[in-house]
Design an enzyme around this catalytic site. Structure first.
Site, PDB file in Angstrom:
ATOM      1  N   SER A 246       0.836  -1.189   0.000  1.00 19.00           N
ATOM      2  CA  SER A 246       0.000   0.000   0.000  1.00 19.00           C
ATOM      3  C   SER A 246       0.878   1.247   0.000  1.00 19.00           C
ATOM      4  CB  SER A 246      -0.946  -0.069   1.203  1.00 19.00           C
ATOM      5  OG  SER A 246      -2.031   0.799   1.060  1.00 19.00           O
ATOM      6  N   ASP A 474      -8.629  -4.328  -6.293  1.00 21.44           N
ATOM      7  CA  ASP A 474      -8.201  -3.584  -5.103  1.00 21.44           C
ATOM      8  C   ASP A 474      -9.015  -2.300  -4.974  1.00 21.44           C
ATOM      9  OD1 ASP A 474      -6.782  -2.037  -3.181  1.00 21.44           O
ATOM     10  OD2 ASP A 474      -4.936  -3.109  -3.650  1.00 21.44           O
ATOM     11  N   HIS A 503      -7.481  -5.722  -1.004  1.00 23.77           N
ATOM     12  CA  HIS A 503      -6.388  -4.762  -0.994  1.00 23.77           C
ATOM     13  C   HIS A 503      -5.057  -5.489  -0.896  1.00 23.77           C
ATOM     14  CE1 HIS A 503      -4.146  -1.212  -0.443  1.00 23.77           C
ATOM     15  NE2 HIS A 503      -4.101  -1.200   0.882  1.00 23.77           N
TER      16      HIS A 503
END
Length: 534
Positions: A246, A474, A503
């Site tokens: 991320s 995602d 995610h």
């Protein structure tokens, strides 16, 4: 992550798989062990000995951390069963301001799972689990079992970046004040509500400045990326082997931009496109969460009316969720926590939290069904976990750190006029999440320090191969950001894709992704650019 007034920059859904815990106590921190500039372990098949960190005093470059017991970590079956060994903790020091390297220092908290096959050890593998603002010590402790294939030959290293967790941390509001702040209507419908939000935001900023004013200008990505190289040197590694998820992809890419010669084997999973504006980033994230809502709705409808009373078709479920969220604006739903009803802001946070991971869709079905019957307890629990709140009402510093780092990393300061102009586009992208994200554009508008765009620089054409990973489903870091980051890094960077939901990709457990990434990290087998897993 659905944060007060916006979806956070991109947080891996750690909170949904870990219980919110107390602080992690780190032992050690002194200097002991091997001589300066040498590695305390042997890098099998790789160059031994750490490269120097130029321009820093010996008090920084010659640190040799002493590892000790960790306390306060979340429970993890992989740890208790001995699959990943026993974690160790320590602290190191880094300059508060790299422009004044001989000045004040701050602490970084580190956690290590030593390689379980030390005879074939490659080196250290440093992790960042996103945010910005997520604790890497808690993250690695909770996710260690997912990296068993790497734990044999790497020391797995989690760290709390500057401003975060058990490192020298940003603090703003206390728990009681955060309860009120996060429950406040973050999609104002009239002048009075707009004033209430503006006043609350101003009070939040004042608290951050009062409690952490000297730290706020120095928590940006550029400094955190420099810190990673100090960590590399302190660990005795010649190259930085890295796994960023991320926001951790931006952090790792910026490190490669600043120090391309020190890049080892690097995986960036759940990529952030650093070259788009704050408006476009939030707009694309709104669309990503709306798509995830649609995928959840199709799943829910497929369960049948008995389990999914929200509707018998995808469109019916989406409409039902929208109607429920709209209704929370005027009529919050009671919960089992006295004085804490499920407001619209908290409801949206709970819904978005469960959309991060397909494994939590069942929980969202139950939470929405309960809320439809007048009990918002489960959705509030999801919101609390995502916001870092424990059952005693104490918060981690994730929200404070997320805001501080995000505002340090941009010069953009949108106005209320900008929000009103953009609202139609945001509503079109996501009727459910768009308005919250649009008003969230004001997060940094009243911030007391000017931001810096240098953390968005990620070009590293001379670096060793970097593997960028994207998941087509995602919601938080839309898939288009992965090929974009690959292009922005340039050089030998390659793209690995997953046709999946959730995610990031590696933590879905997809066998193709895990095997491909492990082959690269363990054996140096760089996947062909454009490789796609299903």
């Amino acid at each position: 992550m659905l944060q007060k007034g916006r979806l956070g920059h991109a947080r891996v859904a750690i909170a949904l798989t870990l219980t919110v815990s107390g602080p992690v106590a780190c032992g050690g921190g002194g200097s002991s062990g091997t001589p300066p500039g040498t590695s305390s372990r042997t890098d099998s098949g790789m160059t031994s000995g750490a490269t120097s960190v130029p321009g820093l005093p010996a008090s920084i470059t010659r640190q040799h951390p002493s590892w000790g017991p960790c306390t306060g970590l979340p429970a993890n079956p992989a740890v208790t069963t001995g699959q990943t060994g026993t974690p160790e903790c320590t602290r190191i020091k880094v300059p508060l301001d790299y422009a004044k390297p001989d000045g004040r220092t701050i602490d970084l908290a580190l956690l290590r799972f030593p390689a379980t096959d030390p005879a074939h050890r490659i080196g250290s593998l440093l992790f960042n689990f996103g945010g910005p603002g997520a604790s890497g010590t808690e993250g690695l402790s909770g996710f260690a079992g997912e990296f068993q294939g790497l734990a044999k030959r790497y020391d797995l290293i989690g760290f709390d970046p500057r401003g975060v967790g058990e490192s020298t941390a940003v603090t703003c509001l206390d728990g009681a004040a955060l309860d009120k702040y996060l429950a406040l209507d973050s999609t104002p419908d009239n002048a009075a509500e707009e004033k209430a939000v503006a006043d609350a935001d101003a009070a939040y900023v004042r608290a951050c400045r009062q409690n952490s004013g000297d730290l706020l200008p120095h928590v940006g990505t550029v400094s955190a990326a420099r810190d990673m190289d100090v960590i590399r040197s302190a660990l005795g590694d010649s190259k930085l082997h890295y796994f960023g998820l991320s926001y951790g992809t931006q952090l790792g890419a910026n490190n490669a931009h600043q120090l391309p010669g020190n890049v080892g084997r690097s995986v960036l999973d759940g990529a952030v496109d650093t070259k788009i504006s704050t408006v476009d980033l939030s707009l694309q994230q709104a669309a990503g969460f709306q798509r995830a809502l649609g995928n959840f709705a199709a799943y829910c409808a497929g369960l049948g009316a008995a389990q999914c009373p929200m509707g018998r078709s995808k469109d019916a479920v989406v409409a039902s969720v929208q109607k429920f969220a709209d209704g929370l604006d005027a009529h919050p739903v009671k919960t089992d926590q006295q004085g804490r009803p499920l407001t619209q802001s908290l409801g949206l946070t709970g819904i978005a939290a469960a959309l991060y991971d397909q494994a939590t869709w069942k929980t969202l079905v139950l939470g929405l069904a309960d809320a439809g019957k007048g009990d918002g307890t489960l959705l509030l629990a999801l919101a609390d976990i995502q916001n870092g709140r424990d059952e005693q009402g104490h918060y981690s510093n994730f929200l404070a750190a997320n805001t501080a780092i995000s505002c340090a990393d941009t010069t953009e300061r949108p106005t209320e006029a900008d929000v009103r102009r953009e609202l139609p586009r945001f509503r079109n992208a996501s009727p459910l999440f768009g308005p919250e994200l649009a008003w969230g554009l004001l997060t940094c508008t009243g911030w007391p320090f000017k931001g810096d765009d240098a953390g968005k620089e990620v070009s590293a054409p001379s670096a060793a191969p970097i593997v960028v990973v994207g998941n087509e489903g995602d919601p938080a870091t839309p898939y288009a950001w992965a090929p974009a980051l690959t292009r922005e890094i340039g050089g030998k960077a390659v793209l690995l894709s997953l046709h999946g939901q959730g995610h990031t990709a590696y933590l879905t457990g997809n066998r193709c992704i895990v095997d491909t990434v492990n082959a690269y990290l363990l054996d140096g087998k760089v996947p062909e650019n454009g490789t796609r897993c299903t």
